[in-house]
Motif scaffolding. Structure first.
Motif, short mmCIF file in Angstrom:
data_model
loop_
_atom_site.label_atom_id
_atom_site.label_comp_id
_atom_site.label_asym_id
_atom_site.label_seq_id
_atom_site.Cartn_x
_atom_site.Cartn_y
_atom_site.Cartn_z
N MET A 36 -2.12 3.06 2.05
CA MET A 36 -1.68 4.40 1.87
C MET A 36 -2.31 5.47 2.33
SD MET A 36 0.18 5.90 -1.42
CE MET A 36 -1.50 6.17 -2.52
N LEU A 41 7.40 0.74 -2.32
CA LEU A 41 8.49 -0.04 -1.98
C LEU A 41 7.92 -1.31 -1.11
CD1 LEU A 41 11.24 2.49 -1.56
CD2 LEU A 41 11.04 0.95 -3.35
N VAL A 42 6.98 -1.11 -0.27
CA VAL A 42 6.58 -2.27 0.65
C VAL A 42 5.94 -2.98 -0.30
CG1 VAL A 42 4.70 -2.66 2.32
CG2 VAL A 42 6.43 -0.80 2.61
N ALA A 59 6.90 11.03 -0.04
CA ALA A 59 7.58 9.94 0.67
C ALA A 59 6.62 8.86 1.11
CB ALA A 59 8.04 10.50 2.00
N LEU A 60 5.25 9.20 1.43
CA LEU A 60 4.25 7.99 1.71
C LEU A 60 4.29 7.02 0.42
CD1 LEU A 60 2.17 6.71 3.41
CD2 LEU A 60 0.47 8.62 2.74
N LEU A 65 6.13 6.88 -2.27
CA LEU A 65 7.29 5.91 -2.51
C LEU A 65 7.47 4.76 -1.56
CD1 LEU A 65 9.97 8.68 -2.98
CD2 LEU A 65 8.88 7.15 -4.82
N VAL A 66 7.42 4.87 -0.27
CA VAL A 66 7.55 3.92 0.78
C VAL A 66 6.34 2.82 0.79
CG1 VAL A 66 7.03 3.40 3.33
CG2 VAL A 66 8.66 5.21 2.56
N THR A 67 5.09 3.17 0.44
CA THR A 67 4.05 2.23 0.06
C THR A 67 4.54 1.47 -1.13
OG1 THR A 67 2.41 3.87 1.18
CG2 THR A 67 1.52 2.11 -0.21
#
Length: 184
Positions: A106, A178-179, A171-172, A174-176
């Motif tokens: 991240m 989820l990954v 967003a970064l 949240l995406v990280t």
């Protein structure tokens, strides 16, 4: 002290990542709790001294590295510390290895994006923690995610970020997160 500043300090990335690391150690590998505390104290101390030096020397306008050009050196230091922490905790053999690597990933993404946008690391860290801790504590996860709008308001009110920087940081994170859940 204004409420926005209190929120910003209470939900600072130092606080959020320390809470996340302690919760992860406690729930996943309780034997590593002492090592986790020592690693966190050392990492936070190094970054705090660096921030103090940059601010006192007049290199930064605020303690938050609020200008985009202030951030590359901070990102480099944070990545070195994340790598040192990862090694200190046992590298790939650590129960929290994947989480530490996700946090470093991240930071890499935020550092690369810094050429165009100064992502909010406050928002990224809280969003990441909110998603990442779901399997460990759904209550803490929901609390962190519900705190996102308040933290966003704080960062905007303090004029540390713009709407796009705040949303992109969220967003970064949240995406990280989820990954991390998908891989872990």
């Amino acid at each position: 002290m204004p409420i926005a500043r209190i929120v910003s300090i209470a939900l600072h990335p130092f606080v959020v990542f320390a809470a996340l690391a302690l919760l992860a150690a406690w729930r996943v590998d309780p034997a590593s709790l002492g090592r986790t505390v020592l690693g966190l104290v050392a990492g936070v101390a190094i970054v705090a001294v660096f921030i103090w030096q940059r601010r006192r020397g007049g290199h930064w306008e605020t303690v938050d590295a609020s200008r985009r050009q202030e951030r590359p050196l901070l990102y480099a230091l944070l990545l070195v510390i994340a790598g040192g922490y990862w090694l200190w905790m046992g590298g790939s053999g650590s129960a929290t290895s994947t989480g530490v690597l996700a946090g470093a990933l991240m930071l890499c993404a935020a550092g690369l994006a810094n050429r165009w946008i100064k992502l909010s690391l406050h928002m990224a860290s809280l969003a990441f923690a909110g998603v990442a801790i779901w399997p460990l504590s759904p209550v803490a996860s929901v609390a962190a995610l519900l705190a996102l709008p308040v933290l966003g308001w704080s960062r905007l009110r303090l004029a540390r970020h713009t709407w796009p920087e705040t949303i992109a940081g969220t967003a970064l994170g949240l995406v990280t997160g989820l990954v991390l859940l998908a891989v872990g």
